[in-house]
Design an enzyme around this catalytic site. Sequence first.
Site, mmCIF file in Angstrom:
data_model
loop_
_atom_site.group_PDB
_atom_site.id
_atom_site.type_symbol
_atom_site.label_atom_id
_atom_site.label_comp_id
_atom_site.label_asym_id
_atom_site.label_seq_id
_atom_site.Cartn_x
_atom_site.Cartn_y
_atom_site.Cartn_z
ATOM 1 N N LYS A 162 13.026 8.650 -3.406
ATOM 2 C CA LYS A 162 12.927 10.071 -3.069
ATOM 3 C C LYS A 162 13.620 10.936 -4.118
ATOM 4 O O LYS A 162 13.100 11.985 -4.513
ATOM 5 C CB LYS A 162 13.558 10.330 -1.699
ATOM 6 N N GLU A 211 0.816 -1.211 0.000
ATOM 7 C CA GLU A 211 0.000 0.000 0.000
ATOM 8 C C GLU A 211 0.856 1.269 0.000
ATOM 9 O O GLU A 211 0.453 2.300 -0.549
ATOM 10 C CB GLU A 211 -0.974 0.018 1.179
ATOM 11 N N ARG A 247 0.848 4.144 -3.130
ATOM 12 C CA ARG A 247 0.700 5.590 -2.939
ATOM 13 C C ARG A 247 1.867 6.348 -3.577
ATOM 14 O O ARG A 247 1.677 7.407 -4.185
ATOM 15 C CB ARG A 247 0.585 5.882 -1.450
#
Length: 711
Positions: free
Chosen positions: A639, A396, A400
């Site tokens: 990131k 999950e 996202r």
Amino acid sequence: MDIEDEENMSSSSIDVKENRNLDNMPPKDSSTPGPGEGIPLSNGGGGSTSRKRPLEEGSNGHSKYRLKKRRKTPGPVLPKNALMQLNEIKPGLQYMLLSQTGPVHAPLFVMSVEVNGQVFEGSGPTKKKAKLHAAEKALRSFVQFPNASEAHLAMGRTLSVNTDFTSDQADFPDTLFNGFETPDKSEPPFYVGSNGDDSFSSSGDVSLSASPVPASLTQPPLPIPPPFPPPSGKNPVMILNELRPGLKYDFLSESGESHAKSFVMSVVVDGQFFEGSGRNKKLAKARAAQSALATVFNLHLDQTPSRQPVLSEGLQLHLPQVLADAVSRLVLGKFSDLTDNFSSPHARRKVLSGVVMTTGTDVKDAKVISVSTGTKCINGEYMSDRGLALNDCHAEIISRRSLLRFLYAQLELYLNNKEDQKKSIFQKSERGGFRLKDTVQFHLYISTSPCGDARIFSPHEPVLEGMAPDSHQLTEPADRHPNRKARGQLRTKIESGEGTIPVRSNASIQTWDGVLQGERLLTMSCSDKIARWNVVGIQGALLSIFVEPIYFSSIILGSLYHGDHLSRAMYQRISNIEDLPPLYTLNKPLLSGISNAEARQPGKAPNFSVNWTVGDTAIEVINATTGKDELGRPSRLCKHALYCRWMRVHGKVPPHLLRTKITKPTTYHESKLAAKEYQAAKARLFTAFIKAGLGAWVEKPTEQDQFSFTP
């Protein structure tokens, strides 16, 4: 007199006859003339040969004396039609006549009504019937399914008393009514006996009509009898066969390894297609039948309150169960396509997740945005100080992050030219920056309950909620204290393992050198992260500089769904949150399981995670231990990759369209801190957890975010 008035007069006279309480009428005396036997009574006019009306007992000798009418004992409440139910739920609605077509002898009226900002139309041969059909459609927009008395008949009338969301009456008054149709008039009403046993009788105090009466209008309720099992041990296939004989079940697919096979069967009922999956064909067939019974006949074999959807507080554009099943089917279907019908080695998984986008009220237009698998986190020794490794590869969380890539792509589409602006899901906001178009919603699917607080319960104790195993007597509920101190605690994932542990009071700060020397790298549980998204939004700090907060409209679980525990984990435990910045809120999305719960995935979890975002040609496979692919290359979700996308968009957005004015940042960390409203909302969230006694949020070593943009 028009057609509608004639019908109203006719129907009202019929109603009077049908509503007459025959039980209160005295028995016919043998001396009393029957129909057609006596001579007509006189109206008082002369010349009549009819005999005089005999003096009634207690008339004091006066022929014109009339006894006072006795007050009738109230009988069982008659079922209410959709018009009546809608009027109770939403009083004062205005129905508009849109059109009248057809010949005089066969007119067709179209009426409309506006409910919750949506317009519903109904047609019929009279205005009354058109209004009724419009009301039915309006009710279906927020009540689960219409009633079907034939399904109840097939069940031998052994209806469960839990056929609606009674456990949620206080919170969700709109869901008090499940039925739209009145029962067949040829069927005698059946009620639970007042002695509280399992027998049925034609008199009693608890009505099992399709339309329950609000608690405020009834006498104190009797003890609720236990739920009734299907008669004579009927399974879903047998019940469906009685309702629709001769149905053919088709075998669609077989997947999985030899020790964990999954079969898919399908059946078509009244033109609707239903699928069921299970570890064998028999179970898959039963689940397909169960799905059909629930959708077509409003017959739910599992009516325990904890299995019912928890409705959202926001705009609900879809029927909860229809939406949940559609989202599940779409994500599974896309994963099947991406893994060659689950035959790829990378189809192995414990948890599957995905995000689905809807752009209107029709779930047929829904689109899969992301798909992912995974259950593990990075090993501390592989941390990256350049943002090149994924810390958390739980499905999950990866879904996202994949959604973030889609949001960046949609912003870039809007900024391309005016033609592309119409294709983008974003539009300019009058408050500055961008916001989602009104009808765009995102739905999160997870094949099982998220790790952490939402999964801390015993799914099979007791066998029936509120009942002792091997007993028909009511006992204490399965979990008397779903909000006790052990519940709601912040929890962290175990490095290189599965499961979670409660946070320690002194573990809110982690250090880079401490982790490298052997301290376990702690990562917050998925339950805690989703609760965080329900406050600060799913867009994250960086995107919040461009767009208003975005929240999931629903969270759908493929298995281990428990409404009480999931709602507590997602938002109830932080209901004390206060002083949130403008546009930020405590989001309360729709929570729901699916009709055909996923089979448990036994065996050891694979060490990899896969991800896909709409527009990608293939899945990306990441080693969850290292946070990179097998060749040591960084993920497209890391990131650093997302920061590059942000810098690219930041260079295209005119300064006056930024929600937060920001000079050219030097590091990833500084860019995130520039989103001041987002950071304020996050601080309020952490404070709410601490004030509730649920622990302190554990953050990663700050060194992870101290990297700069390198194209």
